[in-house]
Design a protein around this motif. Structure first.
Motif, PDB file in Angstrom:
ATOM      1  N   SER A 145      42.330  60.291  24.499  1.00  0.00           N
ATOM      2  CA  SER A 145      41.173  60.090  25.365  1.00  0.00           C
ATOM      3  C   SER A 145      40.969  58.602  25.643  1.00  0.00           C
ATOM      4  N   SER A 146      40.096  58.308  26.609  1.00  0.00           N
ATOM      5  CA  SER A 146      39.811  56.915  26.947  1.00  0.00           C
ATOM      6  C   SER A 146      38.956  56.233  25.890  1.00  0.00           C
ATOM      7  N   GLY A 147      38.348  57.030  24.988  1.00  0.00           N
ATOM      8  CA  GLY A 147      37.568  56.451  23.906  1.00  0.00           C
ATOM      9  C   GLY A 147      36.153  56.119  24.315  1.00  0.00           C
ATOM     10  N   PRO A 148      35.243  57.111  24.275  1.00  0.00           N
ATOM     11  CA  PRO A 148      33.848  56.821  24.615  1.00  0.00           C
ATOM     12  C   PRO A 148      33.188  56.006  23.506  1.00  0.00           C
ATOM     13  N   PRO A 149      31.966  55.554  23.711  1.00  0.00           N
ATOM     14  CA  PRO A 149      31.244  54.908  22.612  1.00  0.00           C
ATOM     15  C   PRO A 149      31.116  55.852  21.421  1.00  0.00           C
ATOM     16  N   LEU A 150      31.014  55.306  20.232  1.00  0.00           N
ATOM     17  CA  LEU A 150      30.950  56.113  19.017  1.00  0.00           C
ATOM     18  C   LEU A 150      29.842  57.154  19.097  1.00  0.00           C
ATOM     19  N   ALA A 151      28.711  56.803  19.649  1.00  0.00           N
ATOM     20  CA  ALA A 151      27.578  57.725  19.711  1.00  0.00           C
ATOM     21  C   ALA A 151      27.829  58.919  20.623  1.00  0.00           C
ATOM     22  N   GLU A 152      28.900  58.867  21.414  1.00  0.00           N
ATOM     23  CA  GLU A 152      29.240  59.975  22.300  1.00  0.00           C
ATOM     24  C   GLU A 152      30.541  60.658  21.901  1.00  0.00           C
ATOM     25  N   ALA A 153      31.183  60.174  20.866  1.00  0.00           N
ATOM     26  CA  ALA A 153      32.524  60.642  20.515  1.00  0.00           C
ATOM     27  C   ALA A 153      32.489  61.992  19.810  1.00  0.00           C
ATOM     28  N   LEU A 154      33.468  62.836  20.126  1.00  0.00           N
ATOM     29  CA  LEU A 154      33.680  64.110  19.440  1.00  0.00           C
ATOM     30  C   LEU A 154      34.774  63.895  18.400  1.00  0.00           C
ATOM     31  N   VAL A 155      34.451  64.142  17.132  1.00  0.00           N
ATOM     32  CA  VAL A 155      35.323  63.785  16.017  1.00  0.00           C
ATOM     33  C   VAL A 155      35.671  65.033  15.202  1.00  0.00           C
ATOM     34  N   GLY A 156      36.940  65.232  14.948  1.00  0.00           N
ATOM     35  CA  GLY A 156      37.388  66.331  14.100  1.00  0.00           C
ATOM     36  C   GLY A 156      37.368  65.942  12.637  1.00  0.00           C
ATOM     37  N   VAL A 157      37.039  66.897  11.782  1.00  0.00           N
ATOM     38  CA  VAL A 157      37.037  66.686  10.340  1.00  0.00           C
ATOM     39  C   VAL A 157      37.858  67.786   9.676  1.00  0.00           C
ATOM     40  N   SER A 158      38.807  67.383   8.832  1.00  0.00           N
ATOM     41  CA  SER A 158      39.663  68.321   8.108  1.00  0.00           C
ATOM     42  C   SER A 158      39.684  67.942   6.642  1.00  0.00           C
ATOM     43  N   PHE A 159      39.731  68.944   5.766  1.00  0.00           N
ATOM     44  CA  PHE A 159      39.746  68.641   4.337  1.00  0.00           C
ATOM     45  C   PHE A 159      40.209  69.856   3.547  1.00  0.00           C
ATOM     46  N   GLN A 160      40.739  69.579   2.365  1.00  0.00           N
ATOM     47  CA  GLN A 160      41.086  70.642   1.435  1.00  0.00           C
ATOM     48  C   GLN A 160      39.806  71.163   0.777  1.00  0.00           C
ATOM     49  N   PRO A 161      39.582  72.494   0.757  1.00  0.00           N
ATOM     50  CA  PRO A 161      38.308  73.004   0.253  1.00  0.00           C
ATOM     51  C   PRO A 161      38.271  73.180  -1.266  1.00  0.00           C
ATOM     52  N   ASN A 162      38.757  72.181  -1.998  1.00  0.00           N
ATOM     53  CA  ASN A 162      38.579  72.211  -3.450  1.00  0.00           C
ATOM     54  C   ASN A 162      37.257  71.513  -3.779  1.00  0.00           C
ATOM     55  N   PRO A 163      36.688  71.764  -4.954  1.00  0.00           N
ATOM     56  CA  PRO A 163      35.348  71.226  -5.252  1.00  0.00           C
ATOM     57  C   PRO A 163      35.246  69.713  -5.116  1.00  0.00           C
ATOM     58  N   LYS A 164      36.220  68.972  -5.609  1.00  0.00           N
ATOM     59  CA  LYS A 164      36.142  67.518  -5.559  1.00  0.00           C
ATOM     60  C   LYS A 164      36.171  67.010  -4.121  1.00  0.00           C
ATOM     61  N   THR A 165      37.058  67.565  -3.296  1.00  0.00           N
ATOM     62  CA  THR A 165      37.159  67.109  -1.904  1.00  0.00           C
ATOM     63  C   THR A 165      35.956  67.549  -1.085  1.00  0.00           C
ATOM     64  N   LYS A 166      35.411  68.718  -1.369  1.00  0.00           N
ATOM     65  CA  LYS A 166      34.204  69.139  -0.651  1.00  0.00           C
ATOM     66  C   LYS A 166      33.042  68.180  -0.920  1.00  0.00           C
ATOM     67  N   GLU A 167      32.925  67.719  -2.149  1.00  0.00           N
ATOM     68  CA  GLU A 167      31.877  66.751  -2.460  1.00  0.00           C
ATOM     69  C   GLU A 167      32.110  65.448  -1.703  1.00  0.00           C
ATOM     70  N   ARG A 168      33.351  65.004  -1.673  1.00  0.00           N
ATOM     71  CA  ARG A 168      33.698  63.777  -0.958  1.00  0.00           C
ATOM     72  C   ARG A 168      33.442  63.934   0.544  1.00  0.00           C
ATOM     73  N   THR A 169      33.788  65.098   1.087  1.00  0.00           N
ATOM     74  CA  THR A 169      33.602  65.338   2.509  1.00  0.00           C
ATOM     75  C   THR A 169      32.126  65.434   2.869  1.00  0.00           C
ATOM     76  N   GLY A 170      31.337  66.015   1.969  1.00  0.00           N
ATOM     77  CA  GLY A 170      29.904  66.092   2.223  1.00  0.00           C
ATOM     78  C   GLY A 170      29.297  64.717   2.416  1.00  0.00           C
ATOM     79  N   LYS A 171      29.710  63.769   1.590  1.00  0.00           N
ATOM     80  CA  LYS A 171      29.216  62.395   1.732  1.00  0.00           C
ATOM     81  C   LYS A 171      29.665  61.803   3.066  1.00  0.00           C
ATOM     82  N   LEU A 172      30.924  62.032   3.428  1.00  0.00           N
ATOM     83  CA  LEU A 172      31.432  61.513   4.692  1.00  0.00           C
ATOM     84  C   LEU A 172      30.644  62.069   5.876  1.00  0.00           C
TER      85      LEU A 172
END
Length: 258
Positions: A145-172
């Motif tokens: 994409s051309s890269g809109p401003p951060l406040a308009e950006a659509l961002v994908g999030v992917s993570f392994q659903p183990n307990p430790k990573t879910k906690e880390r992802t929640g903070k993110l």
């Protein structure tokens, strides 16, 4: 040793489509196996059958190559070339019918990714790239994409659903969601190829495996997506991708939170 990477891509596209067809046909009759690393790390007999189909075809064509494959069909090789295979990235989506999944195949020469294919069976979309040759969707060129401003950006999030990573992802997510346009949770490979196609402006993947990101990362890079992690190189622990104009702003936010 030289290799015809375009021919390799054509063969792998055919196998990825065959595996995807198998997945669609056997979805109503699949059998679940025991969880692997944790309760949310699921596997079905369709994952295993898909991997066997792909690996058998690869080794029939290149019997001296090495294979890294998620469901146990890996092997060493002496050619200097390694295939990285995730036969069904997004198994939980596949078995629960709640979202997309894909077939992912990458080819490395030593440590360098040289060719990649990500096939979405339900969407009938095949993303591919050859090192230095650009990125494609169903044979047509794609770009970030051309890269809109951060406040308009659509961002994908992917993570392994183990307990430790879910906690880390929640903070993110707590840190990221208020400052971006919106987020989408999708499997890692599709996160990366959707960035390549300009559907997502950026993305983050946490605690993945190489087979989750290898193919998508090459396709994203060839489409002009900027990739990195805590430093200039992305890793299975942290992969950040963004359209070049968005990179600095998104990377700063993610690194602070992750």
């Amino acid at each position: 040793m030289n290799r015809d990477l375009d021919a390799a891509r054509d063969l792998v596209v055919d196998q990825a489509v065959r595996a995807g067809r198998l997945q669609m046909e056997r979805r109503d009759t699949l059998k679940m196996g025991a969880p692997k690393a944790h309760a949310n790390d699921v596997v079905s007999d369709v994952d295993i059958a898909s991997e066997r189909l792909i690996v058998d075809a690869i080794l029939a064509a290149w019997p001296d190559d090495a294979v890294q494959a998620e469901e146990g069909h890996g092997r060493s090789g002496g050619s200097g070339w390694t295939w990285v295979v995730d036969p069904l990235d997004g198994t939980r989506n596949y078995v629960s019918r709640t979202g997309p999944w894909s077939v992912c195949i990458a080819l490395y020469q030593g440590e360098r990714p040289r060719m990649a294919v990500v096939h979405d069976p339900a969407g009938n979309e095949t993303f591919s790239a050859v090192d230095g040759g650009g990125a494609f969707l169903n044979g047509e060129p794609i770009a970030a994409s051309s890269g809109p401003p951060l406040a308009e950006a659509l961002v994908g999030v992917s993570f392994q659903p183990n307990p430790k990573t879910k906690e880390r992802t929640g903070k993110l997510i707590r840190e990221l969601l208020p400052v971006v346009g919106d987020i989408r949770r999708i499997p890692a490979a599709l996160n990366l190829v959707y960035q390549a196609a300009g559907r997502l402006d950026g993305g983050v993947a946490l605690d993945t495996n190489l087979w989750d990101i290898a193919a998508g990362a090459l396709i994203a890079r060839e489409a002009g997506v900027t990739l990195g992690g805590h430093g200039p190189d992305f890793s299975t622990e942290l992969t950040i991708g963004a359209a070049p104009a968005l990179w600095d702003a998104l990377a700063e936010q993610v690194r602070a939170a992750a």
